[in-house]
Design a protein around this motif. Structure first.
Motif, PDB file in Angstrom:
ATOM      1  N   ARG A 179      -9.825   5.521  -1.404  1.00 49.12           N
ATOM      2  CA  ARG A 179      -8.481   5.563  -2.103  1.00 49.12           C
ATOM      3  C   ARG A 179      -8.091   4.204  -3.666  1.00 49.12           C
ATOM      4  O   ARG A 179      -8.106   5.080  -4.840  1.00 49.12           O
ATOM      5  N   GLN A 239      -7.600   5.398  -7.344  1.00 51.09           N
ATOM      6  CA  GLN A 239      -6.587   5.228  -7.535  1.00 51.09           C
ATOM      7  C   GLN A 239      -6.490   4.298  -9.282  1.00 51.09           C
ATOM      8  O   GLN A 239      -5.801   4.517 -10.206  1.00 51.09           O
ATOM      9  N   ARG A 248       4.519  -1.994  -4.895  1.00 52.60           N
ATOM     10  CA  ARG A 248       4.148  -2.366  -3.536  1.00 52.60           C
ATOM     11  C   ARG A 248       2.296  -2.533  -3.976  1.00 52.60           C
ATOM     12  O   ARG A 248       1.631  -2.007  -3.908  1.00 52.60           O
ATOM     13  N   THR A 267      -0.494  -2.819  -1.725  1.00 54.30           N
ATOM     14  CA  THR A 267      -1.623  -1.839  -0.763  1.00 54.30           C
ATOM     15  C   THR A 267      -2.022  -2.745   0.212  1.00 54.30           C
ATOM     16  O   THR A 267      -3.570  -3.101  -0.797  1.00 54.30           O
TER      17      THR A 267
END
Length: 316
Positions: free
Chosen positions: A156, A160, A301, A303
């Protein structure tokens, strides 16, 4: 005055007196030297005795220490007989490794807060390698779960890091708003200067309105600086709070509420179009307020790592 001729031959001559005095001085010198030698010998003997005494005390202390060490070894051997089974020691070691792993994951979170994704990925890889070593005492089933969560977090973060962060996009939009407001503030200042050059049209009301606009714009720019700081710290609540405060400060600069509602209802101002136009400068204050509304709704937000959630669960 009569003189005795017989007594003069018996008196010592001056030479004999000098010889006797020299002999006396020589004897005194030798006596002094002997006394110094005796004193040195006495000091040497006293030092030897003192060193021997200290050496004996040290030997005595070493014997006492050796006896104490023997007693400690015996006590340790006796305590080893009453220790729990090795499984308990292994579980304690596993718990220590889990606690250390939680601390390392917190360090990863700190790196992500500092926008250092590459260092966070390297640290997660190191933790995955650490769990693959033979020194790992964590239960095999839990080890598999943690390693899987580490791999998902790494994937992830890699995805990102290959695209702009939502926090960075927010900061870019805020910077564009600040650029517009700075030009707007300078424009108002020039207009105020023009008004001041014409005394016939210069009224106290115009001065007061112009000063309020400049003050509101300046306060909004400062509030947006705080919003960018909150975005850099990944603090969503503070970011929304400062954006809302900036919006409230700008509402006094809008021409009318009806005009702002018409611009909001414009079908061209869709979310997809707004994301593109936010990379450019806005056209007026009403559009800035629309931008702030969108930035508040779409505030990023933070993570949480999947591994953090796994380690937060109570382990049996």
């Amino acid at each position: 005055m009569s003189m005795n001729p017989e007594s003069s031959p018996k008196d010592p001559s001056a030479i004999q007196q000098r010889r006797q005095a020299n002999m006396l001085l020589i004897r005194l010198q030798w006596l002094t030297i002997l006394l110094l030698i005796a004193a040195l010998l006495w000091l040497y003997i006293s030092q030897q005795r003192f060193e021997q005494s200290v050496h004996e005390r040290l030997q005595s202390n070493e014997q006492v220490i050796s006896r104490l060490n023997e007693m400690d070894d015996r006590l340790f051997a006796m305590s080893q007989q009453t220790l729990p089974e090795p499984r308990v020691a292994a579980s304690s070691q596993a718990q220590n490794q889990l606690d250390l792993l939680r601390i390392q994951i917190k360090a990863v979170d700190r790196l992500l807060m500092d926008n250092n994704d590459s260092a966070a990925i390297d640290l997660l890889r190191g933790l995955h390698w650490q769990l693959s070593q033979s020194s790992n005492e964590i239960a095999p089933a839990l080890t598999v779960v943690i390693k899987q969560s580490l791999l998902k977090d790494i994937e992830r973060l890699q995805a990102q890091s290959s695209q702009p962060s939502p926090w960075q996009m927010h900061n870019l939009a805020v910077q564009n708003i600040q650029t517009f407001l700075q030009h707007h503030e300078r424009y108002d200042h020039k207009e105020g200067s023009k008004v001041n050059k014409n005394p016939a049209e210069d009224t106290a009301k115009n001065k007061e309105a112009l000063t309020r606009r400049q003050l509101a714009i300046h306060e909004t720019i400062m509030t947006l600086n705080l919003a960018m700081q909150a975005s850099n710290m990944r603090d969503r609540e503070q970011l929304i709070s400062y954006l809302s405060q900036a919006r409230k400060q700008l509402t006094t600069l809008t021409p009318s509420a009806d005009e702002r509602q018409q611009q909001t209802a414009n079908p061209q101002a869709s979310d997809q179009t707004a994301n593109i136009t936010m990379m450019q400068a806005p056209n007026d204050v009403a559009e800035v307020i629309n931008w702030l509304d969108q930035l508040i709704v779409e505030a990023p937000r933070p993570t949480a790592l999947l591994t953090t959630q796994v380690l937060a669960k109570p382990q049996r």
